[in-house]
Design a protein around this motif. Structure first.
Motif, PDB file in Angstrom:
ATOM      1  N   LEU A   1       0.755  -1.033  -0.093  1.00 27.19           N
ATOM      2  CA  LEU A   1      -0.117   0.065  -0.293  1.00 27.19           C
ATOM      3  C   LEU A   1       0.759   1.203   0.005  1.00 27.19           C
ATOM      4  O   LEU A   1       0.623   2.217  -0.576  1.00 27.19           O
ATOM      5  CB  LEU A   1      -1.009   0.127   1.186  1.00 27.19           C
ATOM      6  N   ILE A   2       2.000   1.285   0.937  1.00 21.05           N
ATOM      7  CA  ILE A   2       2.912   2.378   0.939  1.00 21.05           C
ATOM      8  C   ILE A   2       3.615   2.604  -0.374  1.00 21.05           C
ATOM      9  O   ILE A   2       3.668   3.765  -0.972  1.00 21.05           O
ATOM     10  CB  ILE A   2       3.695   2.217   2.181  1.00 21.05           C
ATOM     11  N   ALA A   3       4.086   1.604  -1.037  1.00 15.66           N
ATOM     12  CA  ALA A   3       4.965   1.704  -2.249  1.00 15.66           C
ATOM     13  C   ALA A   3       3.878   1.861  -3.324  1.00 15.66           C
ATOM     14  O   ALA A   3       4.485   2.818  -4.198  1.00 15.66           O
ATOM     15  CB  ALA A   3       5.391   0.191  -2.586  1.00 15.66           C
ATOM     16  N   ARG A   4       2.538   1.525  -3.400  1.00 11.36           N
ATOM     17  CA  ARG A   4       1.716   2.269  -4.542  1.00 11.36           C
ATOM     18  C   ARG A   4       1.420   3.364  -4.118  1.00 11.36           C
ATOM     19  O   ARG A   4       1.302   4.004  -5.295  1.00 11.36           O
ATOM     20  CB  ARG A   4       0.441   1.115  -4.279  1.00 11.36           C
ATOM     21  N   ALA A   5       1.358   3.828  -3.152  1.00  9.97           N
ATOM     22  CA  ALA A   5       0.948   5.316  -3.063  1.00  9.97           C
ATOM     23  C   ALA A   5       1.983   6.037  -3.289  1.00  9.97           C
ATOM     24  O   ALA A   5       1.794   7.438  -3.823  1.00  9.97           O
ATOM     25  CB  ALA A   5       0.783   5.396  -1.434  1.00  9.97           C
TER      26      ALA A   5
ATOM     27  N   LEU B   1       5.762   0.743  -6.945  1.00 10.81           N
ATOM     28  CA  LEU B   1       5.522  -0.707  -6.690  1.00 10.81           C
ATOM     29  C   LEU B   1       5.767  -1.319  -8.276  1.00 10.81           C
ATOM     30  O   LEU B   1       4.644  -1.833  -8.855  1.00 10.81           O
ATOM     31  CB  LEU B   1       4.132  -0.872  -6.160  1.00 10.81           C
ATOM     32  N   ARG B   2       6.926  -1.424  -8.620  1.00 16.93           N
ATOM     33  CA  ARG B   2       7.181  -1.916  -9.797  1.00 16.93           C
ATOM     34  C   ARG B   2       8.806  -2.305  -9.727  1.00 16.93           C
ATOM     35  O   ARG B   2       9.498  -1.703  -8.994  1.00 16.93           O
ATOM     36  CB  ARG B   2       6.948  -1.051 -11.128  1.00 16.93           C
ATOM     37  N   ILE B   3       9.060  -3.605 -10.597  1.00 19.30           N
ATOM     38  CA  ILE B   3      10.542  -3.716 -10.614  1.00 19.30           C
ATOM     39  C   ILE B   3      11.072  -3.942 -12.028  1.00 19.30           C
ATOM     40  O   ILE B   3       9.774  -4.462 -12.854  1.00 19.30           O
ATOM     41  CB  ILE B   3      11.201  -4.875  -9.682  1.00 19.30           C
ATOM     42  N   GLU B   4      12.119  -4.226 -12.394  1.00 14.68           N
ATOM     43  CA  GLU B   4      12.436  -4.482 -13.747  1.00 14.68           C
ATOM     44  C   GLU B   4      12.604  -5.993 -13.910  1.00 14.68           C
ATOM     45  O   GLU B   4      12.842  -6.823 -12.932  1.00 14.68           O
ATOM     46  CB  GLU B   4      13.593  -4.054 -14.330  1.00 14.68           C
ATOM     47  N   ARG B   5      12.017  -6.398 -15.169  1.00 16.19           N
ATOM     48  CA  ARG B   5      12.289  -8.064 -15.195  1.00 16.19           C
ATOM     49  C   ARG B   5      13.473  -8.701 -15.138  1.00 16.19           C
ATOM     50  O   ARG B   5      13.705  -9.732 -14.617  1.00 16.19           O
ATOM     51  CB  ARG B   5      11.733  -8.282 -16.786  1.00 16.19           C
TER      52      ARG B   5
ATOM     53  N   ALA C   1      19.449  -2.206  -3.797  1.00 14.98           N
ATOM     54  CA  ALA C   1      19.005  -1.113  -2.883  1.00 14.98           C
ATOM     55  C   ALA C   1      19.135   0.367  -3.570  1.00 14.98           C
ATOM     56  O   ALA C   1      18.583   1.093  -3.197  1.00 14.98           O
ATOM     57  CB  ALA C   1      19.844  -1.435  -1.465  1.00 14.98           C
ATOM     58  N   GLY C   2      20.379   0.476  -4.302  1.00 18.52           N
ATOM     59  CA  GLY C   2      20.677   1.600  -5.028  1.00 18.52           C
ATOM     60  C   GLY C   2      19.778   1.745  -6.131  1.00 18.52           C
ATOM     61  O   GLY C   2      19.679   3.111  -6.607  1.00 18.52           O
ATOM     62  N   ARG C   3      18.820   0.996  -6.732  1.00 20.15           N
ATOM     63  CA  ARG C   3      18.050   1.200  -7.804  1.00 20.15           C
ATOM     64  C   ARG C   3      16.507   1.293  -7.668  1.00 20.15           C
ATOM     65  O   ARG C   3      15.691   1.543  -8.509  1.00 20.15           O
ATOM     66  CB  ARG C   3      18.404   0.049  -8.898  1.00 20.15           C
ATOM     67  N   TYR C   4      16.138   1.099  -6.534  1.00 19.35           N
ATOM     68  CA  TYR C   4      14.711   0.915  -6.068  1.00 19.35           C
ATOM     69  C   TYR C   4      14.430   1.668  -4.878  1.00 19.35           C
ATOM     70  O   TYR C   4      15.320   1.646  -3.884  1.00 19.35           O
ATOM     71  CB  TYR C   4      14.292  -0.512  -6.055  1.00 19.35           C
ATOM     72  N   ASP C   5      13.124   2.179  -4.832  1.00 14.70           N
ATOM     73  CA  ASP C   5      12.665   2.817  -3.414  1.00 14.70           C
ATOM     74  C   ASP C   5      12.853   1.748  -2.427  1.00 14.70           C
ATOM     75  O   ASP C   5      12.235   0.462  -2.775  1.00 14.70           O
ATOM     76  CB  ASP C   5      11.663   3.211  -3.586  1.00 14.70           C
ATOM     77  N   PRO C   6      13.268   2.089  -1.160  1.00  8.06           N
ATOM     78  CA  PRO C   6      13.414   0.838   0.042  1.00  8.06           C
ATOM     79  C   PRO C   6      11.852   0.301   0.067  1.00  8.06           C
ATOM     80  O   PRO C   6      11.784  -0.910   0.503  1.00  8.06           O
ATOM     81  CB  PRO C   6      13.670   1.652   1.063  1.00  8.06           C
ATOM     82  N   TRP C   7      10.792   1.114  -0.010  1.00  6.37           N
ATOM     83  CA  TRP C   7       9.437   0.585   0.310  1.00  6.37           C
ATOM     84  C   TRP C   7       9.071  -0.399  -0.848  1.00  6.37           C
ATOM     85  O   TRP C   7       8.462  -1.094  -0.617  1.00  6.37           O
ATOM     86  CB  TRP C   7       8.342   1.732   0.237  1.00  6.37           C
ATOM     87  N   ALA C   8       9.572  -0.189  -2.216  1.00  9.80           N
ATOM     88  CA  ALA C   8       9.140  -1.063  -3.134  1.00  9.80           C
ATOM     89  C   ALA C   8       9.836  -2.369  -3.039  1.00  9.80           C
ATOM     90  O   ALA C   8       9.236  -3.535  -3.182  1.00  9.80           O
ATOM     91  CB  ALA C   8       9.788  -0.607  -4.521  1.00  9.80           C
ATOM     92  N   ILE C   9      11.246  -2.370  -2.455  1.00  9.58           N
ATOM     93  CA  ILE C   9      11.841  -3.627  -2.248  1.00  9.58           C
ATOM     94  C   ILE C   9      11.211  -4.369  -1.174  1.00  9.58           C
ATOM     95  O   ILE C   9      11.260  -5.536  -1.376  1.00  9.58           O
ATOM     96  CB  ILE C   9      13.500  -3.212  -1.653  1.00  9.58           C
ATOM     97  N   VAL C  10      10.819  -3.868   0.068  1.00  8.17           N
ATOM     98  CA  VAL C  10      10.357  -4.656   1.049  1.00  8.17           C
ATOM     99  C   VAL C  10       9.052  -5.456   0.599  1.00  8.17           C
ATOM    100  O   VAL C  10       8.691  -6.182   0.827  1.00  8.17           O
ATOM    101  CB  VAL C  10      10.414  -3.884   2.294  1.00  8.17           C
ATOM    102  N   ALA C  11       8.167  -4.321  -0.170  1.00  3.89           N
ATOM    103  CA  ALA C  11       7.065  -4.598  -0.713  1.00  3.89           C
ATOM    104  C   ALA C  11       7.059  -6.076  -1.472  1.00  3.89           C
ATOM    105  O   ALA C  11       6.197  -7.054  -1.398  1.00  3.89           O
ATOM    106  CB  ALA C  11       6.015  -3.612  -1.325  1.00  3.89           C
ATOM    107  N   VAL C  12       7.818  -5.865  -2.503  1.00  2.76           N
ATOM    108  CA  VAL C  12       8.299  -6.992  -3.368  1.00  2.76           C
ATOM    109  C   VAL C  12       8.477  -8.259  -2.709  1.00  2.76           C
ATOM    110  O   VAL C  12       8.302  -9.356  -2.987  1.00  2.76           O
ATOM    111  CB  VAL C  12       9.145  -6.726  -4.790  1.00  2.76           C
ATOM    112  N   LEU C  13       9.609  -8.217  -2.007  1.00  2.85           N
ATOM    113  CA  LEU C  13      10.273  -9.257  -1.020  1.00  2.85           C
ATOM    114  C   LEU C  13       9.091 -10.021  -0.306  1.00  2.85           C
ATOM    115  O   LEU C  13       8.955 -11.068  -0.080  1.00  2.85           O
ATOM    116  CB  LEU C  13      11.138  -8.685   0.041  1.00  2.85           C
ATOM    117  N   PHE C  14       8.122  -9.146   0.427  1.00  4.58           N
ATOM    118  CA  PHE C  14       7.136  -9.730   1.196  1.00  4.58           C
ATOM    119  C   PHE C  14       6.026 -10.590   0.210  1.00  4.58           C
ATOM    120  O   PHE C  14       5.367 -11.552   0.603  1.00  4.58           O
ATOM    121  CB  PHE C  14       6.506  -8.741   2.103  1.00  4.58           C
ATOM    122  N   LEU C  15       5.778  -9.819  -0.765  1.00  7.56           N
ATOM    123  CA  LEU C  15       4.617 -10.381  -1.541  1.00  7.56           C
ATOM    124  C   LEU C  15       5.262 -11.670  -2.353  1.00  7.56           C
ATOM    125  O   LEU C  15       4.296 -12.550  -2.221  1.00  7.56           O
ATOM    126  CB  LEU C  15       4.349  -9.373  -2.777  1.00  7.56           C
TER     127      LEU C  15
END
Length: 299
Positions: free
Chosen positions: A58-62, A66-70, A181-195
Motif C-alpha cells: 500500500l505504501i509503495a503503491r501510494a 511498486l514495480r521492478i524490472e524483469r 538497494a541503490g536502484r529501487y525505493d526501499p518501500w518497493a523492495i520490502v513490498a516485493v520481497l514480502f509479496l
C-alpha cells in the motif's frame, strides 16, 4: 552511500540503524511470549508476511514505486527467500526451542556472515584479521551452546542451529541486497520481497493455524505488535539504511540486539542472562568488532 539516494546526515543514519535493531530485538522477546502463549511459530510467520506485504504494498503503491524490472526478478526472488522467508521461519522456530537471549546472541553473527559472503562473492576485500574475527565469533557460539548440549536429541541445539542458519541466510541477503538497494525505493523492495514471500510461507502457516487454539485478545495483541514493530518498522529502517550506508555497517549494528533483548527478556520473560551467556556474548561481539575494525582498516 548509494548513488541517487537523498542525502541524510551521518547522525540520522546511525539513529535509524539503532532504531531498526531495537525493533528487531523486540521480536525475540515478544515472539517468545507469543510462542509460550501457544501461538504457532509458522502461524506467526504467515501473519507477519501477509501483514507486512499489505502495508508495504500500500505504501509503495501510494508512492508510485511498486514495480521492478524483469531483469531483476530472479535476484528479488533470491533475496525474498533469504531475507524474509528463511530468515523469519528459521528464527521463530529456533526461538521456540531456545531462550530469547540465546537466540539473539547467536543472531549477532549476522555481520560475520555478511562479511564472509561479501568476501566470497568478491564485493569486499579479505584480510587475516577479518578471518580471525569470524573465527572468534563462531567460538563464542560454541561456548553458548556448551558441550552438554552437543547432542542431536537436544532441543536447545536444534534451536541454536536454526538461529545460526537464520543468521547465515540474512547475512547473505544483506550482501546481495546492495545490488538492488541503490536502484529501487526501499518501500518497493520490502513490498516485493514480502509479496513473493507470502505464497512460500502459506502452506506451513495454514497447517499451523488449523491446529492452533482459538484466537484471544492477547494473541491478537501479540500478532499486531509482531507485524507493526519487528516487521514493518524494522525492515523499512534496514532498507533505508542500505541506501545510505555500506552493508557491513548496517549489519554491524546487530551487536545492539543482545543488549536490548537482554533487558527485555529480564523484565518481561524472567530470563536473566547466566554467566555462560555473558561470556559467550562477549566472545561473539569481540569477533564482530575485530571483523568490523579490519573492514574499516582495509576500506
Amino acid at each position: 552511500m548509494t548513488q541517487g539516494a537523498p542525502a541524510l546526515s551521518r547522525l540520522t543514519v546511525h539513529l535509524l540503524l539503532i532504531a531498526a535493531q531495537l525493533c528487531f530485538a523486540s521480536l525475540a522477546v515478544v515472539g517468545r511470549m507469543a510462542v509460550v502463549a501457544h501461538v504457532p511459530p509458522a502461524g506467526i510467520v504467515l501473519v507477519r508476511m501477509v501483514g507486512g506485504a499489505l502495508v508495504f504494498a500500500l505504501i509503495a503503491r501510494a508512492r508510485g514505486v511498486l514495480r521492478i524490472e524483469r531483469r531483476d526478478l530472479r535476484l528479488f526472488i533470491l533475496c525474498a527467500v533469504l531475507g524474509v522467508v528463511l530468515n523469519q521461519e528459521l528464527f521463530i522456530h529456533g526461538l521456540a526451542r531456545t531462550a530469547a537471549t540465546n537466540a539473539v546472541v547467536l543472531g549477532s553473527t549476522i555481520p560475520v556472515f555478511t562479511a564472509l559472503f561479501s568476501i566470497a562473492l568478491g564485493y569486499e576485500p579479505w584480510s587475516r584479521w577479518r578471518v580471525a574475527g569470524i573465527a572468534v565469533a563462531f567460538i563464542g557460539c560454541l561456548v553458548l551452546v556448551g558441550p552438554d548440549e552437543l547432542s542431536l536429541s537436544s532441543s536447545h541445539l536444534v534451536g541454536s542451529v536454526m538461529v545460526l542458519a537464520n543468521a547465515a541466510s540474512y547475512g547473505l541477503y544483506l550482501a546481495l541486497a546492495r545490488k538492488i538497494a541503490g536502484r529501487y525505493d526501499p518501500w518497493a523492495i520490502v513490498a516485493v520481497l514480502f509479496l513473493i514471500g507470502v505464497p512460500l510461507v502459506t502452506p506451513l502457516g495454514v497447517v499451523a493455524w488449523s491446529t492452533a487454539p482459538p484466537l484471544t485478545g492477547t494473541t491478537l495483541a501479540f500478532l499486531g505488535f509482531l507485524v507493526a514493530v519487528p516487521t514493518v518498522a524494522a525492515y523499512s529502517l534496514v532498507q533505508i539504511g542500505l541506501r545510505h550506508a555500506e552493508s557491513s555497517l548496517v549489519a554491524s549494528y546487530i551487536y545492539l540486539q543482545p543488549v536490548f533483548t537482554t533487558i527485555g527478556a529480564t523484565l518481561l520473560l524472567d530470563e536473566p542472562p547466566g554467566g555462560q551467556t555473558l561470556v559467550a556474548a562477549s566472545i561473539v561481539l569481540a569477533g564482530v568488532w575485530i571483523s568490523a575494525q579490519a573492514k574499516a582498516a582495509v576500506g
